[in-house]
Design a protein around this motif. Structure first.
Motif, short mmCIF file in Angstrom:
data_model
loop_
_atom_site.label_atom_id
_atom_site.label_comp_id
_atom_site.label_asym_id
_atom_site.label_seq_id
_atom_site.Cartn_x
_atom_site.Cartn_y
_atom_site.Cartn_z
N GLU A 289 0.10 6.99 10.31
CA GLU A 289 1.35 7.69 10.62
C GLU A 289 2.24 7.85 9.40
O GLU A 289 3.28 8.50 9.46
CB GLU A 289 2.10 6.96 11.73
N CYS A 290 1.86 7.25 8.26
CA CYS A 290 2.58 7.53 7.00
C CYS A 290 1.86 8.68 6.31
O CYS A 290 0.75 8.51 5.80
CB CYS A 290 2.59 6.30 6.08
N PRO A 291 2.44 9.88 6.28
CA PRO A 291 1.73 11.03 5.71
C PRO A 291 1.58 10.96 4.21
O PRO A 291 0.87 11.76 3.62
CB PRO A 291 2.62 12.22 6.13
N LYS A 292 2.28 10.01 3.58
CA LYS A 292 2.19 9.93 2.12
C LYS A 292 1.03 9.06 1.66
O LYS A 292 0.75 8.98 0.47
CB LYS A 292 3.49 9.40 1.54
N LEU A 293 0.40 8.38 2.60
CA LEU A 293 -0.73 7.52 2.20
C LEU A 293 -1.98 8.36 2.02
O LEU A 293 -2.27 9.25 2.83
CB LEU A 293 -0.99 6.49 3.29
N LEU B 119 0.83 -1.22 0.00
CA LEU B 119 0.00 0.00 0.00
C LEU B 119 0.86 1.26 0.00
O LEU B 119 0.40 2.34 -0.36
CB LEU B 119 -0.88 0.04 1.25
N LEU B 120 2.11 1.14 0.45
CA LEU B 120 2.96 2.33 0.66
C LEU B 120 3.60 2.78 -0.65
O LEU B 120 3.62 2.04 -1.63
CB LEU B 120 4.05 2.00 1.68
N ASP B 121 4.15 4.00 -0.65
CA ASP B 121 4.73 4.47 -1.92
C ASP B 121 6.20 4.06 -2.08
O ASP B 121 6.80 4.33 -3.10
CB ASP B 121 4.50 5.97 -2.11
N LYS B 122 6.75 3.41 -1.06
CA LYS B 122 8.07 2.76 -1.14
C LYS B 122 9.21 3.74 -1.43
O LYS B 122 10.20 3.40 -2.05
CB LYS B 122 8.07 1.62 -2.18
N SER B 123 9.02 4.98 -0.99
CA SER B 123 10.07 5.98 -1.25
C SER B 123 11.12 6.00 -0.15
O SER B 123 12.14 6.67 -0.28
CB SER B 123 9.43 7.37 -1.37
N ASN B 124 10.84 5.29 0.96
CA ASN B 124 11.77 5.31 2.11
C ASN B 124 12.13 6.75 2.49
O ASN B 124 13.29 7.09 2.71
CB ASN B 124 13.06 4.54 1.79
N CYS B 125 11.12 7.59 2.56
CA CYS B 125 11.36 9.03 2.75
C CYS B 125 11.70 9.41 4.19
O CYS B 125 12.05 10.54 4.46
CB CYS B 125 10.15 9.82 2.29
N LEU B 126 11.52 8.51 5.15
CA LEU B 126 11.84 8.72 6.58
C LEU B 126 10.83 9.60 7.32
O LEU B 126 10.99 9.85 8.51
CB LEU B 126 13.24 9.35 6.77
N GLU B 127 9.80 10.08 6.63
CA GLU B 127 8.86 11.00 7.28
C GLU B 127 8.18 10.38 8.50
O GLU B 127 7.81 11.08 9.43
CB GLU B 127 7.77 11.45 6.30
N CYS B 128 7.99 9.06 8.49
CA CYS B 128 7.30 8.39 9.60
C CYS B 128 8.24 8.09 10.76
O CYS B 128 7.82 7.63 11.81
CB CYS B 128 6.65 7.10 9.12
N GLY B 129 9.53 8.32 10.56
CA GLY B 129 10.50 8.03 11.62
C GLY B 129 11.13 6.65 11.49
O GLY B 129 12.04 6.32 12.25
N THR C 97 12.86 2.60 6.72
CA THR C 97 12.36 2.18 5.40
C THR C 97 10.86 1.95 5.48
O THR C 97 10.30 1.77 6.57
CB THR C 97 13.00 0.83 4.96
N CYS C 98 10.24 1.91 4.31
CA CYS C 98 8.81 1.59 4.25
C CYS C 98 8.57 0.17 4.75
O CYS C 98 7.54 -0.12 5.36
CB CYS C 98 8.29 1.73 2.81
N LEU C 99 9.54 -0.72 4.49
CA LEU C 99 9.39 -2.11 4.91
C LEU C 99 9.37 -2.19 6.44
O LEU C 99 8.56 -2.91 7.04
CB LEU C 99 10.53 -2.95 4.33
S1 SF4 Z 1 6.50 7.95 5.69
FE1 SF4 Z 1 7.51 6.00 6.16
S2 SF4 Z 1 6.14 4.47 5.30
FE2 SF4 Z 1 5.52 6.41 4.44
S3 SF4 Z 1 6.59 6.51 2.47
FE3 SF4 Z 1 7.91 7.53 4.00
S4 SF4 Z 1 9.27 5.92 4.82
FE4 SF4 Z 1 7.62 4.90 3.69
#
Ligand code: SF4
Length: 273
Positions: A43-47, A13-23, A26-28
């Motif tokens: 808690e994933c703001p990209k969803l 379901l995630l965008d798999k960018s590993n953006c670190l925004e959730c703390g 990785t998305c995994l």
């Molecule tokens: S916030 Fe977390 S789960 Fe969501 S895209 Fe970024 S790293 Fe992945």
């Protein structure tokens, strides 16, 4: 409410960018923490809120989801101060003058300055503002190819396509079935362009929610006992200029806007949804 059976289902379901925004790193890692109940999907703001609502909560979660999205928008606006707007403008092919980066959003100028302030003639809402900022931050400026593909053919689009159909293509078809001015509105209100009919459709209109992320809406009238149908296409480079979550958000936002326009013209919600 569907329950993910394992962490991989959440990961899809995630965008798999590993953006670190959730703390999480990785998305995994985030997927594993959600599956174990240590973290929540919201808690994933990209969803997209639709996905969060579908998999994790009822109406009581909606406020939290919206607050999370608003907080993410504020965070992006604050981070603009760390971005060289003039370089970003070069990268995505935008205009930079008076310390503002400006692009066309649905035919109208849309600008942001180094303090994260927007200036534009269109109504600013999160479904435009978040994709706009993600485009400015991460867009690669890849030129539009002219090859149209379905949402499911974009990178990471396949997993979210059933929901994209439900939230965008199906409701927009219901609007097109009853509101005959829909495509005129796309052309005249949103500076869209009617183009040569694509994929043997009866009407094809291209909109530009972002300059390098055009959206083509194709509509097939009912014929020989077959129902009408509607599909939304993107340029095959869309996933290089915008993350898949923002592409989804643009689709949902445009659809909701046309549902509201149809309602204003007297078609009740019960007919559209
Ligand atoms: S916030 Fe977390 S789960 Fe969501 S895209 Fe970024 S790293 Fe992945």
């Amino acid at each position: 409410m569907p329950q993910p059976k394992n962490a991989m289902e959440i990961f899809q379901l995630l965008d798999k960018s590993n953006c670190l925004e959730c703390g999480e790193k990785t998305c995994l890692a985030f997927s594993g923490a959600v599956f174990k109940g240590k973290r929540q999907l919201k808690e994933c703001p990209k969803l997209d809120p639709e996905i969060i609502e579908r998999f994790s909560g009822g109406p009581e979660d909606q406020n939290a989801v919206e607050q999370n999205r608003d907080a993410y928008l504020e965070k992006l606006k604050n981070e603009i101060a760390n971005l060289d707007l003039s370089k970003a403008a070069k990268r995505i092919g935008a205009r930079f003058s008076d310390d503002k980066l400006t692009i066309k959003v649905l035919g109208k100028n849309f600008s942001v300055d180094a303090k994260g302030n927007f200036s534009t003639d269109i109504h600013i809402n999160p479904w435009v503002a978040v994709p706009f900022l993600n485009y400015v931050f991460y867009g690669k400026g890849v030129p539009v190819s002219g090859n149209w593909v379905s949402f499911r053919e974009l990178k990471h689009g396949k997993e979210q396509y059933p929901l994209f159909q439900k939230r965008c293509e199906e409701p927009l078809k219901r609007v097109a079935d009853i509101y005959t001015d829909l495509f005129d509105d796309m052309v005249h209100i949103l500076s869209g362009k009617e183009v040569e009919k694509q994929f043997e459709s009866d009407i094809s209109v291209v909109l530009y929610p972002l300059p390098k992320v055009p959206v083509m809406v194709c509509y097939w009238l009912p014929e020989d006992g077959l129902e009408s149908s509607l599909n939304i296409f993107f340029d095959q480079t869309a996933d290089e200029n915008l993350d898949i979550g923002s592409v989804f958000t643009l689709g949902v936002g445009l659809t909701q806007m046309f549902e509201k326009i149809a309602q204003r013209h007297g078609f009740p919600q019960s007919v559209i949804s």
